[in-house]
Design a protein around this motif. Structure first.
Motif, PDB file in Angstrom:
ATOM      1  N   ARG A  75       1.053  -1.473  -0.051  1.00  0.00           N
ATOM      2  CA  ARG A  75       0.201   0.235   0.618  1.00  0.00           C
ATOM      3  C   ARG A  75       0.786   1.277   0.015  1.00  0.00           C
ATOM      4  N   THR A  76       1.719   1.598   1.162  1.00  0.00           N
ATOM      5  CA  THR A  76       3.496   2.608   1.240  1.00  0.00           C
ATOM      6  C   THR A  76       3.396   1.948  -0.216  1.00  0.00           C
ATOM      7  N   ASN A  80       1.312   3.746  -3.272  1.00  0.00           N
ATOM      8  CA  ASN A  80       0.963   4.878  -3.086  1.00  0.00           C
ATOM      9  C   ASN A  80       2.472   6.015  -3.865  1.00  0.00           C
ATOM     10  N   THR A  97       1.512   7.498   4.529  1.00  0.00           N
ATOM     11  CA  THR A  97       0.452   6.901   3.859  1.00  0.00           C
ATOM     12  C   THR A  97      -0.211   6.094   4.790  1.00  0.00           C
ATOM     13  N   PHE A 114      -6.379   0.591  -3.950  1.00  0.00           N
ATOM     14  CA  PHE A 114      -5.282   1.429  -3.494  1.00  0.00           C
ATOM     15  C   PHE A 114      -5.944   3.444  -3.720  1.00  0.00           C
ATOM     16  N   LEU A 115      -5.128   3.532  -4.811  1.00  0.00           N
ATOM     17  CA  LEU A 115      -6.223   4.968  -5.498  1.00  0.00           C
ATOM     18  C   LEU A 115      -7.081   5.124  -5.138  1.00  0.00           C
ATOM     19  N   HIS A 123      -7.800   7.697  -0.212  1.00  0.00           N
ATOM     20  CA  HIS A 123      -6.808   8.449  -0.647  1.00  0.00           C
ATOM     21  C   HIS A 123      -5.264   8.317   0.450  1.00  0.00           C
ATOM     22  N   TYR A 124      -4.079   8.462  -0.166  1.00  0.00           N
ATOM     23  CA  TYR A 124      -2.941   7.713   0.776  1.00  0.00           C
ATOM     24  C   TYR A 124      -2.858   8.564   2.079  1.00  0.00           C
ATOM     25  N   ARG A 125      -2.810   9.151   2.330  1.00  0.00           N
ATOM     26  CA  ARG A 125      -3.560   9.360   3.861  1.00  0.00           C
ATOM     27  C   ARG A 125      -4.063   9.134   4.648  1.00  0.00           C
ATOM     28  N   THR A 137      -5.965  11.042  -4.976  1.00  0.00           N
ATOM     29  CA  THR A 137      -6.205   9.852  -6.224  1.00  0.00           C
ATOM     30  C   THR A 137      -7.894   9.311  -6.292  1.00  0.00           C
TER      31      THR A 137
END
Length: 456
Positions: free
Chosen positions: A41-42, A45, A255, A291-292, A295-297, A352
């Protein structure tokens, strides 16, 4: 472009140290086992972010380290009855296989701890000479957190909070419970000579030494998973600023965690799925899109249902290119609004989910009355590629994953069905089609020929 800076806890306009150039460091893998999808995931991203930045005209110098010496590695090597470096070499190879399978770019440099012992020792000596590092008789070498007044700023913790937190092991050699190891004195496992005796680096010092070697004492962005914010990144900031009296990283990006059954996915909890597990049945881009879509956070909950939903979206996009893939052109044309809106979404802290929604809406406008607009299709392909999507050929994408037949067997069934239809034996033809569908193989008749796809 705006980026949420974990250090200031707010979204900030990104100002690079050098125009249109970004120096980026991401904390990499500790290599003692196969990577799981929480790790993926990290790194996916950041891969998508870097691909977009390069697509947008930024020169990105991407450094990602490898921790190839660590207590966990030494313990795993002891159990496997091989050397620590042999074990780490094995899993570095496996890591690269997995990352390559996921369509990820290699970093510009990928430094290993074992190759940078001299740089680490020199940094510890600097900290010691400046009074920030100490050791006692036969003890490890520690960083003295009391002497760094901003300690805890990144993770929003005070030293009193850290001191009052429940602890399992208390090290009586420390001046403060939050003091961390710079050099671990040891004669077991793999060790190196140093001014403080035989031993090996502590965990945190490696990233400071290697990031500054390849990016300088100040650089633009430092990234990693949220679980690294404390203590790893907090400690990096402390030792780096004290060693150089400079800012270290300007922006910190983290992330969110990946959860399974409402718990963080991790090897220690033994609730993880490896990348290899997931890629047995799902195309790598399905995992990327999954994953996208978050949001990455933000935290994300893993589920096969979520992967299947991502696959449905990706299937629709690949379907657009199935018969037109060779006609797309490698340049933008018209539709400035869509392109500008996509860039605006990505330049707003790499949003994303909003970007994917824009892509889905735009894709619906491409096939009007049965005719594909090639100019729009070309725009779509370039935008998708900028995130690492639609990089496979449709034929490969739709045939990805495990199936119950050999490809030659499927082709034989298709030929048998064609013969049955030729002889007007439609009952047999339908049975062949339905039997294959039950096994996850969809037949489609297009332009006088039959093609097959694997479906979930």
């Amino acid at each position: 472009m705006k980026i949420f800076n974990s250090l200031t806890k707010k979204k900030e306009t990104f100002i690079p140290r050098v125009h249109k150039k970004i120096d980026l460091y991401v904390c990499g893998m500790t290599v003692y086992d196969d990577i799981h999808i929480g790790h993926a995931r990290t790194f996916i991203n950041f891969d998508a972010i870097i691909k977009f930045l390069r697509f947008a005209g930024w020169e990105v110098n991407y450094i990602r380290n490898i921790t190839d010496i660590d207590d966990k590695i030494i313990e795993a090597a002891r159990e496997a009855k091989i050397s620590a470096l042999d074990l780490s070499r094995k899993y570095i190879n496996e890591m690269h296989k997995d990352f390559d399978s996921l369509g990820m770019m290699r970093p510009n440099k990928e430094p290993k701890v074992s190759d940078h012992i001299n740089e680490i020792i020199e940094m510890i000596k600097t900290l010691e000479n400046k009074g920030y590092a100490y050791s006692k008789e036969d003890s490890d070498v520690y960083f003295d957190v009391i002497k760094f007044k901003e300690y805890g700023k990144l993770s929003n913790r005070t030293l009193n909070q850290i001191e009052s937190a429940e602890r399992i092991d208390i090290d009586l050699n420390k001046n403060h419970e939050a003091d961390f190891v710079l050099w671990k004195k040891d004669t077991l496992g793999i060790t190196w000579p140093s001014p403080w005796g035989q031993g090996r680096p502590g965990w945190h010092i490696e990233c400071s030494a290697m990031s500054m070697k390849y990016l300088g004492e100040e650089f633009d962005i430092h990234g990693g998973g949220l679980d690294l914010k404390f203590p790893h990144h907090e400690n990096e900031i402390a030792q780096s600023r004290c060693a150089t009296n400079k800012n270290f990283a300007s922006y910190w990006m983290h992330t969110g965690p990946l959860r399974i059954n409402d718990k963080k996915m991790s090897k220690s909890l033994k609730n993880f799925l490896t990348v290899k597990d997931v890629l047995k049945n799902f195309h790598p881009e399905v995992l990327r899109l999954f994953f996208l879509l978050t949001h990455y956070r933000s935290p994300i909950s893993y589920s096969e249902e979520g992967l299947r939903k991502a696959k449905i979206i990706l299937d629709k996009l690949y379907n657009l290119f199935e018969n037109e893939n060779e006609k797309v052109i490698d340049r933008f044309s018209k539709d400035k609004t869509f392109i500008d809106n996509f860039f605006s979404s990505m330049e707003d802290d790499f949003n994303t989910p909003k970007a994917i929604q824009l892509i889905q809406n735009y894709a619906q406008s491409i096939n009007q009355k049965g005719e594909i607009n090639i100019e729009k299709l070309s725009n779509l392909k370039m935008i998708l590629n900028s995130l690492g999507l639609l990089e496979d050929h449709p034929n490969n994408y739709f045939k990805y994953g495990s199936i119950d037949f050999l490809v030659d067997e499927i082709e034989n069934f298709i030929n048998e069905r064609a013969e049955a239809r030729k002889n007007k034996n439609f009952k047999l033809a339908d049975k062949i089609r339905d039997d294959l569908l039950e096994k996850g193989i969809l037949l489609e008749d297009l332009d006088g020929k039959t093609i097959w796809k694997k479906i979930s």
